[in-house]
Scaffold this active site. Structure first.
Site, mmCIF file in Angstrom:
data_model
loop_
_atom_site.group_PDB
_atom_site.id
_atom_site.type_symbol
_atom_site.label_atom_id
_atom_site.label_comp_id
_atom_site.label_asym_id
_atom_site.label_seq_id
_atom_site.Cartn_x
_atom_site.Cartn_y
_atom_site.Cartn_z
ATOM 1 N N SER A 2 0.714 -1.348 -0.004
ATOM 2 C CA SER A 2 0.010 -0.026 -0.029
ATOM 3 C C SER A 2 0.855 1.217 0.054
ATOM 4 O O SER A 2 1.497 1.456 -0.931
ATOM 5 C CB SER A 2 -0.918 -0.093 1.081
ATOM 6 O OG SER A 2 -1.937 1.113 1.294
ATOM 7 N N ASP A 40 -3.900 6.201 -2.818
ATOM 8 C CA ASP A 40 -2.507 5.684 -2.253
ATOM 9 C C ASP A 40 -1.820 4.627 -3.119
ATOM 10 O O ASP A 40 -2.430 4.324 -4.264
ATOM 11 C CB ASP A 40 -2.832 5.052 -0.721
ATOM 12 C CG ASP A 40 -3.585 3.788 -0.867
ATOM 13 O OD1 ASP A 40 -4.279 3.586 -1.715
ATOM 14 O OD2 ASP A 40 -3.432 3.084 0.393
ATOM 15 N N ASP A 75 -6.560 2.008 -2.427
ATOM 16 C CA ASP A 75 -7.834 1.664 -1.948
ATOM 17 C C ASP A 75 -8.025 2.931 -0.947
ATOM 18 O O ASP A 75 -8.929 2.643 -0.069
ATOM 19 C CB ASP A 75 -7.627 0.470 -1.020
ATOM 20 C CG ASP A 75 -6.636 0.188 -0.250
ATOM 21 O OD1 ASP A 75 -5.775 1.115 -0.056
ATOM 22 O OD2 ASP A 75 -6.493 -0.854 0.569
ATOM 23 N N ALA A 123 -11.042 8.181 8.396
ATOM 24 C CA ALA A 123 -10.653 9.548 8.237
ATOM 25 C C ALA A 123 -9.620 9.239 7.085
ATOM 26 O O ALA A 123 -9.488 10.273 6.246
ATOM 27 C CB ALA A 123 -9.969 9.974 9.361
ATOM 28 N N ASN A 124 -8.741 8.131 7.271
ATOM 29 C CA ASN A 124 -7.488 8.254 6.117
ATOM 30 C C ASN A 124 -8.032 8.121 4.613
ATOM 31 O O ASN A 124 -7.118 7.834 3.651
ATOM 32 C CB ASN A 124 -6.368 7.102 6.603
ATOM 33 C CG ASN A 124 -7.075 5.908 6.760
ATOM 34 O OD1 ASN A 124 -8.010 5.599 5.839
ATOM 35 N ND2 ASN A 124 -6.366 4.856 7.360
ATOM 36 N N ARG A 165 -3.357 4.620 21.172
ATOM 37 C CA ARG A 165 -3.646 3.332 20.905
ATOM 38 C C ARG A 165 -2.283 2.920 20.328
ATOM 39 O O ARG A 165 -1.693 3.561 19.736
ATOM 40 C CB ARG A 165 -4.806 3.168 20.009
ATOM 41 C CG ARG A 165 -4.627 3.817 18.594
ATOM 42 C CD ARG A 165 -5.753 3.599 17.740
ATOM 43 N NE ARG A 165 -5.540 2.398 16.907
ATOM 44 C CZ ARG A 165 -4.777 2.136 15.733
ATOM 45 N NH1 ARG A 165 -4.252 3.188 15.243
ATOM 46 N NH2 ARG A 165 -4.467 1.187 15.323
ATOM 47 N N ALA A 166 -2.090 1.358 20.575
ATOM 48 C CA ALA A 166 -0.984 1.023 20.022
ATOM 49 C C ALA A 166 -1.180 0.635 18.358
ATOM 50 O O ALA A 166 -2.327 0.274 18.043
ATOM 51 C CB ALA A 166 -0.565 -0.518 20.637
ATOM 52 N N THR A 214 0.337 -1.571 12.784
ATOM 53 C CA THR A 214 1.348 -1.740 11.551
ATOM 54 C C THR A 214 2.592 -1.144 11.897
ATOM 55 O O THR A 214 3.549 -1.625 11.098
ATOM 56 C CB THR A 214 0.979 -0.800 10.546
ATOM 57 O OG1 THR A 214 0.914 0.733 10.901
ATOM 58 C CG2 THR A 214 -0.490 -0.937 10.079
ATOM 59 N N ARG A 237 0.004 5.613 18.993
ATOM 60 C CA ARG A 237 -0.598 6.957 18.057
ATOM 61 C C ARG A 237 -1.427 7.776 19.021
ATOM 62 O O ARG A 237 -2.372 7.239 19.626
ATOM 63 C CB ARG A 237 -1.440 6.481 16.890
ATOM 64 C CG ARG A 237 -0.466 5.886 15.732
ATOM 65 C CD ARG A 237 -1.039 6.040 14.460
ATOM 66 N NE ARG A 237 -0.712 4.965 13.639
ATOM 67 C CZ ARG A 237 0.576 4.820 13.072
ATOM 68 N NH1 ARG A 237 1.469 5.831 13.442
ATOM 69 N NH2 ARG A 237 1.223 3.704 12.368
HETATM 70 C C1 16G Z 1 -4.018 -0.679 7.777
HETATM 71 C C2 16G Z 1 -5.277 -0.670 7.787
HETATM 72 C C3 16G Z 1 -6.235 0.791 7.642
HETATM 73 C C4 16G Z 1 -5.760 1.288 8.860
HETATM 74 C C5 16G Z 1 -4.418 1.540 9.182
HETATM 75 C C6 16G Z 1 -3.921 1.785 10.649
HETATM 76 C C7 16G Z 1 -6.600 -2.283 6.377
HETATM 77 C C8 16G Z 1 -6.737 -2.693 4.730
HETATM 78 N N1 16G Z 1 -5.676 -1.263 6.176
HETATM 79 O O1 16G Z 1 -3.195 0.061 7.005
HETATM 80 O O2 16G Z 1 -7.406 0.547 7.488
HETATM 81 O O3 16G Z 1 -6.276 2.789 8.939
HETATM 82 O O4 16G Z 1 -3.937 0.075 9.123
HETATM 83 O O5 16G Z 1 -2.790 1.744 11.009
HETATM 84 O O6 16G Z 1 -7.322 -2.680 7.125
HETATM 85 P P1 16G Z 1 -1.995 1.756 12.458
HETATM 86 O O7 16G Z 1 -2.699 0.697 13.192
HETATM 87 O O8 16G Z 1 -0.695 1.687 12.226
HETATM 88 O O9 16G Z 1 -2.554 3.304 12.858
HETATM 89 MG MG MG Z 2 -3.954 1.036 0.592
#
Ligand code: 16G
Ligand code: MG
Length: 545
Positions: free
Chosen positions: A70, A287, A291, A384-385, A508-509, A512, A517
């Site tokens: 992504s 992006d 998506d 929101a993203n 929150r943790a 990814t 954050r």
């Molecule tokens: C992933 C999620 C997205 C979410 C992001 C949050 C999917 C396909 N993608 O990219 O929806 O906004 O994680 O990231 O579910 P974070 O947990 O690092 O804040």
């Molecule tokens: Mg994407």
């Protein structure tokens, strides 16, 4: 030995999983497995094994595998599984993916594979089918070869759709499985996808014209060539569709997502510097795997103005809500709007108080929103993203078709709703499809981006990333809006929030990366910044205790 054992052992030896330091595991997270591409070969192979099991468990229906990272840098990649209806892998199976990927040897891998088959009552002799695609990252090529080896070893029919956007792959999975049934979703080919969208766009526009040119930034990712291809299917003059595709260079992987794309625009709150933004021109960004979608323009007076996922959500909810009213279906169909804690408070207020629609808050990650949206006849969900879509239930589709209109206005509303249900990707958020939806709505309302932005005023907000020793210390509740652990942290956040007007904050943790954050909003920009910094310090302290 059982049927696939020898073949898996032999193939697995060619695709070893790089061991992590002691006590650490690879986990199937919100976006599947995602990391530096050179760690992914063995993981992708094992995901292939899981996809074959999943297909056999799902009565031999096709399962999808998408190779993409992504909006991440070009050196990363990722792999995720798509269920037969085109939605995300069932959550229970994420654990099985994690178990397979972390098996410490080829022999153990075969053991886990066979144990899953026994425990889940999977017939390993049944046919299996997997369809797959990848984004434009150069590493995708070898990763799908690893995937193909797994499909070969498990005697699984494999369909390689080559380079695709993530939502196209989701479409293809659903189209493949529904072909020839009364619920046929579309022709299972890339062309079928473009044709379906183009046809539905025409029906939804109903002779209206688009109000001004549109510059589309494709993050130098797969969305560029795919959007260019799609545009060939649209009679542009008929709709006054004047799209300029920029940042569509997929031949230089190092510039993928670099200073452009929806994630850049949303997190930096500014337009991509290249090409130089033209004042007043309607713009949007996709992006890296197309998506996510964010609209914006650079105003000659007030500067950069962004229309993010919350705006797309409220625009869609308002338009569809009105159509449902005119179609005489307000009492019959339940409409719900699904958001996460990151949704701007002003959007939530607008939707509940002005549109009078219920808003439900879920944890971050598309699968959570999607699941809740499925509980409504019309479920509007956006993060929101910029990631989101609108889901229509079978009852809703039936109502659009079967309701006898009593007036031309009612007929038009019913037809437009039916067209939107075809235009909007029902499997997952799809930037190209969402962009067409936005254009249809703006054309119907005869709105400029400024008109759209005037519907409500965003509360100033700030997002901060906090490095912590161990993000797993942070446990949330109430759709991530409150911390359960570490002890005492939430009380401190509450105290901080109390000091500001119209304020809200949560931590929150990340799902990814190894970080927390913090999000804060308040009546003024300086207060939002101050509150975010305060909460960040609280998190930092608790993260190192
Ligand atoms: C992933 C999620 C997205 C979410 C992001 C949050 C999917 C396909 N993608 O990219 O929806 O906004 O994680 O990231 O579910 P974070 O947990 O690092 O804040
Ligand atoms: Mg994407």
């Amino acid at each position: 030995m059982e049927s696939h054992d020898q073949a898996i052992l032999a193939a697995s030896a060619k695709h070893p999983v790089v061991p992590l330091e002691k006590g650490r595991f690879y986990t199937y997270g919100t976006a599947g497995f995602r990391m530096k591409a050179d760690l992914l070969d063995g993981i992708t192979f094992r995901v292939g094994l899981l996809a074959s099991l999943r297909s056999r468990k799902q009565n031999s229906r096709a399962i999808g595998v998408m190779v993409t990272a992504s909006h991440n840098p070009a050196a990363d990649n990722g792999v995720k599984i798509v269920d037969p209806l085109g939605d995300m892998l069932e959550q229970e199976w994420e654990h099985y993916a994690t178990a397979l990927v972390n098996a410490p040897s080829d022999e153990k891998l075969v053991e886990v594979y066979n144990r899953l088959a026994v425990d889940l009552k999977i017939d390993l002799k049944a046919p299996a089918k997997v369809v797959y695609g990848r984004d434009t990252r150069p590493s995708g090529h070898t990763l799908v070869a690893a995937l193909a080896d797994a499909l070969d070893a498990t005697n699984t029919e494999a369909v390689d759709f080559k380079i695709l956007t993530t939502p196209q792959l989701h479409y293809l999975v659903r189209a493949t499985n529904s072909e020839g049934t009364p619920l046929a979703y579309g022709t299972p080919s890339e062309t079928g996808y473009y044709e379906k969208l183009a046809e539905a766009f025409g029906r939804a526009m109903r002779g209206r014209k688009i109000n001004g040119p549109l510059v589309v930034d494709c993050a130098n990712g797969v969305g560029g060539p795919k959007l260019q291809e799609f545009l060939k299917y649209i009679p542009k003059e008929k709709y006054n569709l004047d799209v300029t595709v920029v940042n569509d260079d997929v031949l230089r992987p190092e510039i993928l997502n670099l200073e452009c794309g929806a994630d850049f625009v949303k997190t930096r709150q500014r337009a991509p510097p290249n090409p130089k933004p033209q004042p007043g021109v309607r713009s949007c960004s996709l992006d890296g795997d197309a998506d996510r979608l964010i609209y914006y323009w650079v105003d000659p007076d007030s500067g950069f103005v962004m229309l993010d996922g919350d705006r797309i959500s409220s625009l869609a909810a308002s338009f569809i809500g009105d159509l449902v009213e005119t179609a005489g279906l307000r009492d019959e169909l339940r409409i719900g709007v699904v958001q996460t804690a990151y949704a701007n408070g002003a959007s939530t207020t607008y939707i509940t108080q002005h549109l009078k629609l219920p808003v439900i808050c879920t944890p971050t990650g598309v699968k959570h929103l999607h699941h809740v949206a499925q509980g409504y006849d019309i479920g509007v969900y956006f993060e929101a993203n910029g990631h989101g879509t609108v889901l229509f239930s079978p009852d809703a589709l039936q109502a659009f078709r079967k309701t006898q209109p009593q007036s031309p206005a009612q007929k038009e509303a019913l037809d437009t709703l039916a067209a939107l249900a075809d235009l909007i990707n029902q499997t997952v958020g799809d930037a190209i499809s969402d962009m067409l939806m936005v254009e249809v709505i703006l054309a119907h309302k005869k709105w400029t981006l400024r008109d759209w932005a005037m519907t409500y005023t965003d509360l100033p907000n700030r997002l901060v990333r906090v490095e912590v020793g161990n993000k797993d210390l942070f446990e949330t509740t109430d759709a991530e809006r409150r911390l359960l652990r570490p002890e005492g942290a939430q009380e401190e956040i509450d105290q901080a929030v109390k000091k500001y007007k119209d304020a809200r904050a949560f931590a929150r943790a990340s799902g990814t990366e190894n970080a927390c954050r913090v999000y804060a909003e308040a009546a003024t920009r300086s207060e939002a910044n101050e509150l975010a910094e305060r909460v960040a310090r609280i998190i930092e302290r608790h993260g190192t205790l």
